[in-house]
Design an enzyme around this catalytic site. Structure first.
Site, short mmCIF file in Angstrom:
data_model
loop_
_atom_site.label_atom_id
_atom_site.label_comp_id
_atom_site.label_asym_id
_atom_site.label_seq_id
_atom_site.Cartn_x
_atom_site.Cartn_y
_atom_site.Cartn_z
N GLY A 28 1.42 -6.07 -9.26
CA GLY A 28 1.53 -5.81 -10.69
C GLY A 28 2.93 -5.38 -11.09
O GLY A 28 3.35 -5.60 -12.23
N GLU A 46 4.82 -8.41 -11.50
CA GLU A 46 4.28 -9.10 -12.68
C GLU A 46 4.84 -8.48 -13.97
O GLU A 46 5.10 -9.18 -14.94
CB GLU A 46 2.75 -9.06 -12.67
CG GLU A 46 2.20 -9.92 -11.53
CD GLU A 46 0.69 -9.82 -11.41
OE1 GLU A 46 0.20 -8.73 -11.06
OE2 GLU A 46 0.01 -10.81 -11.71
N GLU A 83 -0.86 -9.23 -3.10
CA GLU A 83 -2.28 -9.08 -3.40
C GLU A 83 -3.17 -9.74 -2.36
O GLU A 83 -4.26 -9.26 -2.05
CB GLU A 83 -2.60 -9.66 -4.78
CG GLU A 83 -2.17 -8.78 -5.95
CD GLU A 83 -0.74 -9.00 -6.39
OE1 GLU A 83 0.04 -9.63 -5.63
OE2 GLU A 83 -0.38 -8.56 -7.49
N ALA A 129 -0.44 -2.51 -8.87
CA ALA A 129 -1.54 -1.80 -9.54
C ALA A 129 -1.89 -0.59 -8.70
O ALA A 129 -1.56 -0.52 -7.51
CB ALA A 129 -2.72 -2.76 -9.65
N1 3HC Z 1 -1.86 2.01 -5.30
C1 3HC Z 1 -2.20 3.28 -4.95
N2 3HC Z 1 -1.61 3.95 -3.95
C2 3HC Z 1 -0.64 3.32 -3.28
C3 3HC Z 1 -0.24 2.02 -3.58
C4 3HC Z 1 -0.89 1.36 -4.65
N3 3HC Z 1 -0.55 0.11 -5.03
N4 3HC Z 1 0.75 1.66 -2.74
C5 3HC Z 1 0.96 2.70 -1.94
N5 3HC Z 1 0.13 3.71 -2.26
C6 3HC Z 1 0.08 5.04 -1.64
C7 3HC Z 1 -0.37 4.99 -0.20
O1 3HC Z 1 -1.77 5.03 -0.11
C8 3HC Z 1 0.29 6.22 0.38
O2 3HC Z 1 -0.48 7.32 0.02
P1 3HC Z 1 -0.58 8.60 1.01
O3 3HC Z 1 0.83 9.08 1.15
O4 3HC Z 1 -1.47 9.50 0.28
O5 3HC Z 1 -1.15 8.07 2.28
C9 3HC Z 1 1.61 6.31 -0.39
O6 3HC Z 1 1.42 5.52 -1.57
C10 3HC Z 1 2.81 5.79 0.35
O7 3HC Z 1 2.50 4.50 0.86
P2 3HC Z 1 2.95 4.04 2.31
O8 3HC Z 1 2.60 5.07 3.32
O9 3HC Z 1 2.38 2.67 2.50
O10 3HC Z 1 4.54 4.01 2.12
P3 3HC Z 1 5.61 2.98 2.64
O11 3HC Z 1 6.89 3.47 2.15
O12 3HC Z 1 5.39 2.71 4.10
O13 3HC Z 1 5.28 1.60 1.89
C11 3HC Z 1 4.78 0.18 0.06
C12 3HC Z 1 5.41 1.50 0.52
C13 3HC Z 1 5.56 -1.01 0.60
C14 3HC Z 1 4.82 0.15 -1.46
C15 3HC Z 1 3.33 0.09 0.56
O14 3HC Z 1 2.65 1.28 0.21
C16 3HC Z 1 2.53 -1.05 0.02
O15 3HC Z 1 2.62 -2.14 0.53
N6 3HC Z 1 1.69 -0.79 -1.00
C17 3HC Z 1 0.77 -1.74 -1.55
C18 3HC Z 1 1.48 -2.72 -2.43
C19 3HC Z 1 0.49 -3.69 -3.02
O16 3HC Z 1 -0.36 -4.22 -2.34
N7 3HC Z 1 0.61 -3.95 -4.32
C20 3HC Z 1 -0.26 -4.83 -4.99
C21 3HC Z 1 -1.42 -4.05 -5.52
S1 3HC Z 1 -2.68 -5.08 -6.21
C22 3HC Z 1 -2.08 -5.50 -7.72
O17 3HC Z 1 -0.97 -5.17 -8.06
C23 3HC Z 1 -3.01 -6.28 -8.60
C24 3HC Z 1 -2.28 -6.86 -9.76
O18 3HC Z 1 -1.97 -8.18 -9.49
C25 3HC Z 1 -3.09 -6.78 -11.01
#
Ligand code: 3HC
Ligand code: NAI
Length: 692
Positions: free
Chosen positions: A105, A108, A128, A66
């Site tokens: 997501g 998912e 998450e 998400a």
């Molecule tokens: N939403 C918004 N922005 C995100 C994001 C997300 N899910 N994931 C990454 N970003 C952004 C970061 O803030 C960063 O922005 P910036 O360049 O402006 O600082 C950019 O994307 C790049 O991220 P990283 O520096 O972390 O890049 P990496 O290559 O090191 O890592 C990644 C990539 C493994 C995808 C890592 O960003 C990550 O772990 N992201 C979060 C993943 C996550 O937690 N997903 C679950 C979200 S909650 C959800 O999905 C709810 C659902 O169940 C309904």
């Protein structure tokens, strides 16, 4: 090819429609992405020429989850549930084609597709939990149906990114594609299932694995017990477990209801707000306003480390792990041998646990060399000094390095408290000097405080920030002041902890309050672990503090079987009647009337002065932003991430409350509690640190 909107397009490979998302950096499920998905699937389903649909992403990754930056804002566009309903209602097979990471997501969505194809380098996960959440788009009900409840529990409570091969072994991925040929492979896979006339496989209909676990509550009881320590204080792991229990015990749609209820509860709670804040805070810390992203970097091909003690050894391991050769310099052969042997022993212990092969141990040790001669560091691109914490010795070392190191080499000090500008002044090139403050154990702790001196050049700063990433650390840029950000604030807590035990709280009371707050251990248990005699000597000891008195009694911590606590043969700590009496005697001798101190006061006395000191640090410009301070405390000092760091916590409590308490304590106990001007100003303006 038809553009659906700014981030999605639909193209055709014969009878296969290919829906492509392109929303950099990580194809997060923002409103336009969800809209593009809903529209793309609808059109492909409605098109009689289309027989199957492939969902694929452009750029570095499949959907990484998400869009976290949308959380808490008013919903816009198609919801993820809308998208999933279209997918699950599709009469045509949908194949998700995964590269990079399919997270949260994103996974998912993939789980709602009928099939999943991935390249071997891809990873799947439901992270998450690390944001204080649970998968809120059916992941908690679908994952256990594919991989079984046990593996689902592991994945959902750890947030682990499972490599594609392992995911294929679990049944999560149906087919592996050649690297770089994902699109072709996914299209071929779609054709194959059409040719074989395979039924539409909906994960929601798979019941054998959850049914097999029904009536076995011990699966969950055992899991909770085995992980109790790890999950302590966190809400999200328990809620994730409850969702898997629901998947096992309830029909799919009922399970979904449980998931939605618990998801909403977490999403609106303070823990998840704190954890989401921490996620962005860590990334924000990389951005240095006056050091642009295109600042030239200094190539680091070889590292020198001076001092093979506790820190020098751990620091070296970081670079060896990243494949960078390291040369360590010591003054004495015995110290050098000891240091090198410790590094080997650490690697071998890791190998024994199966986390490193013997080959890897040898490869890393092969990158390491030792010397007794500083001149041997002449060809290093980065030299990190980790000798005794003594200004004269450090100046001497840097003066010598100035003559030895090639031009352009970064000269770094691992000092914990000393003035980096004074150290830099011992050289003719202060622009090359920086503080790289690692935390013990340096090969484990994630924080790297990067201390910018007055003259430190931008390439040196940019290279140091980049380097932190290379060695898997979280780099935070701070300014020169005693103890920098972390230890400067820690001193506030330590001072109050010491005063509290003099005034009537016992060390185990203070430790318990901080442990219950979420720290891994309290300050007195920590002192016992580190040794009470750090910086203490028998000759100079003058019974002037409780710590000195305990050292004089040979209660020097765990290593002597007693310190603030008594220890049994298994090193289990027990409150000590001897310490208690010693403290009481010391207080009487010092003319302090001991009193009963509430847990609330212990917490406020330990934590509020830290918040106040953090405000001073901001005022003085020694940290760029409040969230950098929080990143330091979460990654270097065990501040519970679900409380977001001291500054976030200050905002959560309310800065007006913090200020009122500081003023009350100041009136009662003096200027240790003098509020900072910034704290006063923020309260007067009705603002928090978040508004800075
Ligand atoms: N939403 C918004 N922005 C995100 C994001 C997300 N899910 N994931 C990454 N970003 C952004 C970061 O803030 C960063 O922005 P910036 O360049 O402006 O600082 C950019 O994307 C790049 O991220 P990283 O520096 O972390 O890049 P990496 O290559 O090191 O890592 C990644 C990539 C493994 C995808 C890592 O960003 C990550 O772990 N992201 C979060 C993943 C996550 O937690 N997903 C679950 C979200 S909650 C959800 O999905 C709810 C659902 O169940 C309904
Ligand atoms: P240590 O005492 O374990 O190791 C210091 C080593 O430096 C010794 O092996 C000593 O022989 C060697 N040494 C002394 N002078 C030298 C010289 N001129 N040339 C080469 N080697 C020399 O000390 P530790 O704990 O590793 O600390 C080193 C530095 O790291 C200090 O500045 C300390 O403040 C800092 N630090 C320590 C942390 C800790 O938890 N121990 C945490 C963060 C920083």
């Amino acid at each position: 090819m038809t553009a659906l909107n700014e981030v999605a397009d639909l193209s055709a490979e014969g009878e296969i429609a290919v829906l492509t998302l392109n929303s950099p950096p990580v194809n997060a499920l923002s409103a336009p992405v969800r809209d593009g998905l809903a529209e793309g699937f609808k059109r492909a389903i409605a098109d009689p020429a289309v027989k199957a649909i492939v969902l694929i992403c452009a750029g570095r990754t499949f959907i990484a989850g998400a869009d976290i930056s949308e959380f808490g804002k008013a919903p816009k566009g198609a919801s993820l549930y809308d998208v999933q309903a279209v997918m699950e209602g599709s009469p045509k097979p949908i194949v998700a084609a995964i590269h990079g990471t399919a997270l949260g997501g994103g996974l998912e969505v993939a789980l709602t597709a009928h099939y999943r194809v991935a390249v071997p380098s891809a990873k799947c996960g439901l992270p998450e939990v690390n944001l204080g959440l649970l998968p809120g788009a059916g992941g908690t009900q679908r994952l256990p149906r594919i991989v079984g409840p046990e593996k689902a529990l592991d994945m959902m409570t750890s947030g682990a990114h499972v490599p594609a091969k392992a995911a294929a072994a679990m049944g999560l991925v149906d087919d592996l594609a050649e690297e770089g040929e994902l699109r072709e492979a996914a299209v071929a896979f779609a054709r194959k299932i059409l040719a074989e006339n395979r039924p539409l496989k909906k994960v929601r209909d798979l019941n054998d694995k959850v049914e097999a676990a029904r009536g076995k509550p011990e699966i969950f009881a055992d899991f909770r017990k085995a992980n109790a320590r790890k999950f302590r204080g966190f809400l999200a792991p328990e809620y994730n477990i409850q969702c898997v229990e629901a998947a096992v015990n309830l029909p799919f749609d009922e399970g979904l209801k449980v998931e939605r209820k618990l998801f909403l509860e977490l999403m609106t709670g303070v823990q998840s707000a704190a954890q989401r804040y921490a996620f962005f805070a860590e990334r924000q810390a990389n951005k240095i306003p006056d050091v642009p992203e295109d600042t030239p970097l200094i190539p680091i091909a070889k590292v020198g480390v001076i001092g093979a003690g506790t820190m020098g050894g751990g620091i070296s391991m970081n670079f060896l792990n990243a494949g960078v050769p390291v040369r360590i310099v010591e003054t004495q052969q015995a110290a050098l041998d000891r240091g090198l042997a410790t590094i080997r022993k650490n690697y071998e212990n890791t190998a024994k646990k199966g986390r490193l092969t013997e080959d890897e141990v040898e490869k890393r040790m092969g990158l390491l060399s030792g010397s007794l001669n500083l001149e041997d560091l002449a060809d290093c691109d980065l030299i990190i000094e980790a000798v005794f914490e003594n200004m004269d010795i450090k100046k001497d070392v840097f003066g010598k390095l100035d003559k030895i190191a090639k031009q352009g080499t970064i000269l770094a000090s691992n000092t914990s408290y000393l003035n980096v500008d004074e150290i830099a002044a011992a050289t003719s090139r202060p622009e090359s000097v920086i503080g790289l403050h690692f935390f013990s154990p340096a090969n484990v702790m994630r924080l790297l405080e990067i201390v910018r001196g007055e003259a430190t050049s931008k390439p040196v700063i940019a290279t140091s920030m980049k380097l932190a990433k290379t060695i898997g650390k979280v780099g935070v840029l701070v300014g020169v002041c005693p103890g920098f950000v972390g230890n400067r604030m820690l001193s506030q807590r330590q001072r109050e902890a010491n005063k509290l035990i003099l005034e009537g709280a016992m060390p185990w009371d203070v430790d318990r309050v901080l442990y219950d707050f979420g720290f891994p251990m309290g300050p007195f248990a920590m002192s016992d672990l580190a040794g009470l005699d750090i910086g203490w000597s028998k000759e100079k000891s003058s019974s002037s503090t409780i710590r000195e008195v305990l050292c004089e009694m040979d209660r020097r911590g765990q290593k002597t079987g007693a310190g603030f606590y008594d220890y049994d043969e298994n090193r289990a700590a027990k409150p000590s009647p001897i310490t208690e009496q010693t403290i009481k005697d010391f207080a009487a001798k010092s003319g302090v009337n001991q009193r009963t101190i509430s847990d609330e006061e212990i917490l406020e006395r330990c934590v509020y002065p830290m918040i106040n000191e953090g405000a001073k640090i901001l005022e003085e410009g020694k940290a760029i932003r409040a969230s950098d301070i929080d990143t330091v405390w979460i990654n270097g000092y065990g501040w519970p991430v679900y409380r977001g760091g001291p500054m976030f916590y200050g905002d959560t409590v309310g800065l007006d409350k913090v200020l009122a308490k500081m003023k009350q304590f100041q009136a009662e106990m003096g200027d240790d509690f003098k509020p900072s001007a910034l704290l006063e100003k923020l309260v007067a303006e009705g603002k928090g640190f978040k508004d800075l």
